[in-house]
Write a protein that holds these residues in place. Structure first.
Motif, mmCIF file in Angstrom:
data_model
loop_
_atom_site.group_PDB
_atom_site.id
_atom_site.type_symbol
_atom_site.label_atom_id
_atom_site.label_comp_id
_atom_site.label_asym_id
_atom_site.label_seq_id
_atom_site.Cartn_x
_atom_site.Cartn_y
_atom_site.Cartn_z
ATOM 1 N N SER A 1 4.965 -42.406 1.723
ATOM 2 C CA SER A 1 3.978 -43.248 1.395
ATOM 3 C C SER A 1 2.975 -42.484 0.370
ATOM 4 O O SER A 1 2.654 -43.109 -0.520
ATOM 5 C CB SER A 1 3.002 -43.430 2.843
ATOM 6 N N LEU A 2 2.966 -41.029 0.772
ATOM 7 C CA LEU A 2 2.061 -40.262 -0.358
ATOM 8 C C LEU A 2 2.851 -39.983 -1.609
ATOM 9 O O LEU A 2 1.963 -40.140 -2.609
ATOM 10 C CB LEU A 2 1.814 -38.939 0.438
ATOM 11 N N SER A 3 4.207 -40.012 -1.479
ATOM 12 C CA SER A 3 5.047 -39.733 -2.864
ATOM 13 C C SER A 3 4.952 -40.855 -3.626
ATOM 14 O O SER A 3 4.520 -40.916 -4.800
ATOM 15 C CB SER A 3 6.461 -39.249 -2.763
ATOM 16 N N ALA B 1 2.393 -43.506 -3.442
ATOM 17 C CA ALA B 1 0.935 -43.637 -3.981
ATOM 18 C C ALA B 1 0.742 -42.729 -5.213
ATOM 19 O O ALA B 1 0.121 -43.097 -5.981
ATOM 20 C CB ALA B 1 0.049 -43.302 -2.913
ATOM 21 N N LYS B 2 1.358 -41.388 -5.304
ATOM 22 C CA LYS B 2 1.162 -40.561 -6.415
ATOM 23 C C LYS B 2 1.926 -41.050 -7.594
ATOM 24 O O LYS B 2 1.675 -40.974 -8.861
ATOM 25 C CB LYS B 2 1.408 -39.128 -5.956
ATOM 26 N N ASN C 1 -4.241 -46.145 13.003
ATOM 27 C CA ASN C 1 -4.075 -45.641 11.838
ATOM 28 C C ASN C 1 -4.893 -46.439 10.595
ATOM 29 O O ASN C 1 -4.515 -46.118 9.577
ATOM 30 C CB ASN C 1 -2.650 -45.491 11.484
ATOM 31 N N ILE D 1 -6.383 -43.986 8.170
ATOM 32 C CA ILE D 1 -5.341 -43.471 7.299
ATOM 33 C C ILE D 1 -4.850 -44.111 6.006
ATOM 34 O O ILE D 1 -4.651 -43.895 5.048
ATOM 35 C CB ILE D 1 -4.168 -42.894 8.157
ATOM 36 N N ALA E 1 -7.272 -44.578 3.496
ATOM 37 C CA ALA E 1 -7.421 -43.426 2.719
ATOM 38 C C ALA E 1 -6.403 -43.176 1.689
ATOM 39 O O ALA E 1 -6.449 -42.917 0.878
ATOM 40 C CB ALA E 1 -7.475 -42.196 3.620
ATOM 41 N N ILE E 2 -5.163 -43.683 2.222
ATOM 42 C CA ILE E 2 -4.067 -43.776 1.229
ATOM 43 C C ILE E 2 -4.352 -44.652 0.043
ATOM 44 O O ILE E 2 -4.029 -44.386 -1.233
ATOM 45 C CB ILE E 2 -2.617 -44.057 1.814
ATOM 46 N N LYS F 1 -7.337 -45.855 -0.901
ATOM 47 C CA LYS F 1 -8.530 -45.189 -1.651
ATOM 48 C C LYS F 1 -7.717 -43.990 -2.779
ATOM 49 O O LYS F 1 -8.093 -43.873 -3.922
ATOM 50 C CB LYS F 1 -9.341 -44.710 -1.056
ATOM 51 N N SER F 2 -6.857 -43.334 -2.316
ATOM 52 C CA SER F 2 -6.422 -42.258 -2.903
ATOM 53 C C SER F 2 -5.535 -42.519 -4.113
ATOM 54 O O SER F 2 -5.669 -42.140 -5.383
ATOM 55 C CB SER F 2 -5.311 -41.235 -2.026
ATOM 56 N N LYS G 1 -7.932 -43.798 -6.553
ATOM 57 C CA LYS G 1 -8.598 -42.702 -7.281
ATOM 58 C C LYS G 1 -7.516 -41.719 -8.273
ATOM 59 O O LYS G 1 -7.856 -41.175 -9.462
ATOM 60 C CB LYS G 1 -8.955 -41.408 -6.322
ATOM 61 N N LEU G 2 -6.155 -41.986 -7.796
ATOM 62 C CA LEU G 2 -5.142 -41.317 -8.918
ATOM 63 C C LEU G 2 -4.874 -42.345 -10.142
ATOM 64 O O LEU G 2 -4.066 -41.674 -10.759
ATOM 65 C CB LEU G 2 -4.009 -41.092 -8.093
#
Lengths: 714, 294
Positions: free
Chosen positions: A610-612, A614-615, A643, A646, A649-650, A652-653, A656-657
């Motif tokens: 999920s983080l990868s 999102a980035k 969650n 969490i 937060a993802i 929003k991140s 932001k990116l």
């Protein structure tokens, strides 16, 4: 939260499911949005052709067809519903051909086929009306406006232009009038006092807005419904608007006058939302940057939760937002697991749009009102989500152009790719220019013109110079396939020398069948792919992005006022695009679906996907105000209330990116697999296919398989 | 300074608040029978083979310079005595079935990798967690990493068994925002039976941490037949309440998800494979914590 209208809303939800099942039984499967449409009576209306090919083209014919349909369109009155009316006919889909053969584009057809381009010639709508104009003027005000400009603009054909729009309004009013009669008729027979009163109120509301502008929340909602039902019928237009700020003044006025309470507002909005899964935006900044969240933003979410059908509500996320709106929205997302709401990122959208030379105020008004797209309500003509270049096909052309090149290298294939990408993009742009030149003779925007700023003032169709701005979208599809293919060739053929070019071509031509070629495929798959941070795949994805951006942007023409804007989106075309492309060096089998929009191919990382994701999707944004959505598949064991912070937060991140839009699916794998086997088992299972949500049972087996694969591989 | 780790796991949501990256250190001084991370017992690199991923191409066997991988009955067998952990088999495996567990990394490299997800820590109130194995087996590396993270504004947490001299623990005190430590059994003899060590030093260190004003979360993994009874949990609750500093306390449910790793690593698993924790029983034990205001 208990509501005294709960029983009514539950009955409406049950009716909605029955209507969906009816569509499936009568009309078969549909790999598209639910649209809120219901099945029309058999044989009631047929198109009126004005061309030897059996289709109808041009202003007069479209008006004739629309008005004749409105004149006989069945009424829909439900004593449980606060509002009347449903749409039934896909008028634009009922014609034999969608492009007037008098304006051929044979000069483009070879490249359209070669590069598998969806050219958008003859496509319609996909820009946004300004509903605030509609609710402030009403039908009577719109008639007055048209009459005013009719007297001013008296050029060739302009009187006819205005008269045809007046005819369209008149036919809509006729349709509304029949609903008034029906509501009254049913009220006379109704024995239940509450339902009787509701039917009479339906009639009163419609009598009020037949000419006059709405003044109450119920009237405003009903007016918006009539407009979108008519516009849907005309050409499937499903664009919405900033629904909270649009309705807030009416709600406040009702509160002041003591004619509404919380339960009633929720009930009205539930009825409003169940009418049609139009794309509405909530929250977000106004043109001055002030957050637009208000009490009604929350009431709309509460109403959506009550009906929990296929919905297309977008929450605009920005720095100055009401954090509680995001938290509440994520709460509903994880509670219902029905793909709504979704989320758009203000920062990158505004900054990107401003790069086209627009002000920040205007950029903030460009809101999420379509599948993958943003639009300035009433101000621009866009062709959003209509024009797509299959970059995987372009890559294939480039690859095989080098099949017999003695100096073949990833660099040589890249040079071919950029050359062909430019040709493909130019072809798509030429298609748009051809469309803009002749669309008025093909399919004028009779309904969207009414709520646009310019067509009436100038006496010109929105496609023909009537609109204020022409921000024209071209989307690239198959980004990950191309990037990962280049990465695999560079890594395994050139750097590691594990396989040869000849082996690669033979394996591709054999579609990786047989042990030897399956082994080649395994090696190719063992590449650091797009989606993994700082990977070889990411390096190539950024190159593809930049090359696509350059190609699209170079088509802009300030003299003509044409601003071309790149995006990455494949909509539901991943299956069809895949069928045009053989096996690819990323290890994808021949004719299987291409990668989804801007997403990496599934399985791109083994940890922290999920983080990868999102980035990676944030990093790959084209950056000019159009989107490259992040399609996010979440496992229900993670996507739980506990969650929600969490997940927020993802979200929003990602924004932001630099991310622009997030579509989320939360699906229980077992449930999806069971529903895939037997769609009748879960008739209310909703999935977010791409930008739109759909009932899983309405999708074709092929498309259900695509959704299943995506979820299993995520 | 270099440390040996198994992995840096991104998006950890059970190792402290918010979204975190958890670095798993290799090497542990306890031998908890129920351990689900047996790959962290040894400080050395180890070869891991996952049969379900194997496509039986035997590229590993062909490429092994020590001849330590043989094929029998269409399955590979690793002679771990002759294996030099060189990793050539991993590079040649097309399916990812065979891999080396354990890599050396400097504190700076670890920080840089974890810092990549800073935005997610910031939006979620998360940070980094050092876990294992037992972090303080590599105390120098751990303290350097904690310091780097702390100085660069990342929230830091340590998951430790605290079975180390206080002097070692104390060096990390300024740099750890949260201490997560296990108290597996109240009785030291029992603790020794199941983990190989007594718990006097652990209890002492919990007490000292609290006296130092540290933010401490004590956890007990609830293991069937070991400590899954109300008396045991009450004793731990009473002990913790008798300390100052108001520590947090929570129970972790037993699971056997890591049992397959023993086989993959060629290690012997002494825990009863059929052991399972009844959910109702676990919930009833959790309810005890509320009685003690945890």
């Amino acid at each position: 939260m208990k509501n005294r209208f709960d029983d009514r809303m539950a009955r409406m939800r049950a009716k909605k499911l029955a209507q969906t099942e009816d569509k499936r039984q009568v009309e078969g499967l549909l790999d598209e949005d639910d649209y809120g449409r219901i099945v029309p009576p058999k044989g009631l209306w047929k198109t009126i052709p004005n061309s030897p090919d059996g289709s109808f083209y041009g202003y007069e014919a479209w008006t004739d067809n629309f008005c004749s349909l409105m004149d006989i369109h069945p009424v829909y009155v439900d004593p449980d519903d606060a509002f009347t009316g449903r749409w039934m006919y896909f008028m634009s889909k009922m014609r034999k051909n969608k492009w007037n053969p008098e304006y051929p584009y044979t000069h483009l057809e070879e490249n359209i086929k070669k590069y598998d381009i969806i050219c958008g010639i003859g496509d319609d709508a996909h820009f946004a009306p300004d509903y605030s104009m509609g609710v402030s003027l009403g039908w009577g005000g719109l008639i007055e406006k048209i009459e005013k400009w009719k007297k001013i603009n008296t050029g060739s054909g302009q009187t006819e232009f205005y008269n045809l729009h007046l005819r369209a309004i008149s036919s809509i009013q006729g349709w509304i009038n029949r609903h008034i009669e029906k509501s009254k008729e049913l009220a006379q027979k109704e024995t239940d006092p509450e339902r009787k009163e509701n039917l009479l109120e339906q009639a009163r509301v419609n009598e009020k807005i037949l000419f006059g502008a709405p003044t109450t929340l119920r009237e405003a909602c009903q007016w918006i419904i009539w407009y979108h039902l008519a516009s849907r019928t005309y050409n499937r237009d499903g664009a919405g608007g900033q629904i909270d700020s649009l309705l807030q003044p009416f709600y406040e006025n009702d509160l002041k006058n003591g004619i509404i309470d919380h339960d009633t507002a929720v009930y009205y909005l539930a009825c409003f939302l169940i009418n049609d899964p139009i794309y509405w935006q909530l929250g977000g900044p106004d043109k001055n940057g002030k957050d637009q969240t208000s009490e009604i933003s929350y009431i709309i979410l509460e109403a959506a939760d009550k009906i929990n059908t296929s919905l297309n509500i977008t929450i605009r996320v920005h720095d100055g937002m009401d954090e509680n709106l995001l938290r509440t929205a994520v709460g509903y997302l994880v509670k219902n697991k029905n793909g709504w709401p979704r989320f758009s990122g203000d920062q990158a959208l505004v900054e990107g749009f401003m790069k086209n030379g627009y002000s920040s105020g205007l950029a903030r008004e460009r809101i999420a009102v379509g599948c993958n797209w943003m639009s300035l309500p009433g101000l621009e003509y866009t062709m959003n989500d209509l024009v797509k270049v299959n970059m995987a096909k372009v890559f294939e052309v480039a690859l095989y152009e080098n099949r017999n090149n003695g100096n073949i290298s990833s660099g040589a294939i890249w040079d071919s790719f950029t050359k062909h990408l430019k040709i493909a993009t130019h072809t798509a742009a030429e298609g748009i220019r051809h469309h803009l030149k002749y669309q008025k003779y093909n399919e004028p925007e009779l309904l969207l013109n009414l709520l646009s700023h310019g067509p009436m003032e100038k006496g010109l169709d929105a496609s023909d110079g009537g609109a204020e701005y022409y921000n024209l979208a071209i989307d690239g599809a198959g980004l990950a396939i191309v990037a990962d293919s280049f990465a695999a060739m560079e890594r395994h053929i050139e750097e590691n020398r594990e396989i040869s070019w000849e082996q690669l071509f033979k394996a591709l031509e054999a579609n990786f069948s047989g042990d030897e070629y399956e082994h080649v495929r395994r090696i190719l798959r063992k590449t650091d792919r797009f989606g993994k941070e700082n990977s070889c795949g990411e390096k190539w994805a950024l190159k593809v992005r930049d090359s696509f951006n350059d190609a699209v942007r170079s088509e802009s023409d300030s003299e003509k006022g044409h601003c071309f804007m790149p995006g990455f989106f494949s909509w539901a075309n991943t299956v069809a695009f895949g069928k045009a492309v053989g096996a690819t060096p990323d290890g994808r089998y021949a004719y299987t679906p291409i990668s989804h929009g801007a997403n990496p191919s599934p399985g791109f990382v083994s940890d922290g996907a999920s983080l990868s994701l999102a980035k990676a999707v944030a990093k790959i944004q084209p950056g000019y105000g159009n989107t490259a959505p992040m399609q996010w598949e979440l496992d229900p064991t993670f996507a739980m209330e506990g969650n929600a912070d969490i997940i927020a937060a993802i979200i929003k991140s990602h924004f932001k990116l630099g991310g622009t839009l997030i579509n989320v699916n939360i699906m229980d794998k077992e449930k999806v697999l069971e529903a895939h086997k037997d769609p009748n088992k879960y008739p209310d299972l909703v999935v977010r296919v791409t930008g739109f949500t759909a009932y899983f049972s309405m999708l074709s087996p092929e498309f259900r398989q695509l959704v299943v694969d995506r979820i299993l591989e995520s | 300074m270099k440390g040996t780790i198994t992995t840096i796991q991104r998006m950890s949501i059970h190792d402290g608040p918010g979204i975190r990256s958890t670095i798993f250190m290799k090497g542990c001084n306890l031998r908890c029978r129920w351990c689900h991370n047996p790959e962290t017992w040894s400080m050395a690199r180890q070869i891991q083979h996952i049969e379900s991923k194997c496509i039986h191409c035997f590229a590993c066997s062909v490429s092994c310079p020590e001849g330590a991988i043989s094929v029998r009955d269409m399955k590979i067998h690793i002679d771990r005595k002759n294996c030099s952990d060189c990793g050539i088999c991993e590079r040649n495996c097309p399916s990812g079935a065979i891999s080396v567990v354990g890599k050396e990394i400097t504190a700076g490299e670890a920080f840089a990798e974890m810092e990549e997800d800073r935005i997610f820590y910031e939006t979620s109130g998360g940070g980094i967690t050092i876990s294992g194995g037992e972090p303080f087996m590599q105390a120098g590396f751990v303290i350097e990493l904690l310091k780097l993270c702390k100085e660069n504004g990342l929230h830091t947490a340590v998951e430790t068994n605290l079975s180390f001299p206080w002097q070692t623990i104390a060096k990390a005190l300024p740099y750890a925002d949260l201490w997560m430590c296990d108290l597996k059994c109240h009785d030291s003899g029992n603790h020794r039976l199941w983990t190989g060590s007594g718990n006097e030093i652990i209890k002492e260190n919990i007490s000292r941490l609290l006296e130092s004003g540290a933010n401490v979360l004590v956890r007990t993994p609830v293991i069937p037949g070991v400590n899954d009874n109300p008396e045991e949990i009450r004793k731990i609750c009473t002990f913790l309440k008798g300390l100052g500093g108001n520590p947090g306390y929570e129970l972790l449910p037993f699971h056997n998800l890591g049992f397959g790793k023993f086989c993959n690593l060629g290690m012997e698993n002494l825990m009863d494979r059929s052991a399972s924790l009844d959910t109702v029983r676990f919930e009833s034990l959790k309810a005890i914590l509320k009685e003690y205001d945890f």
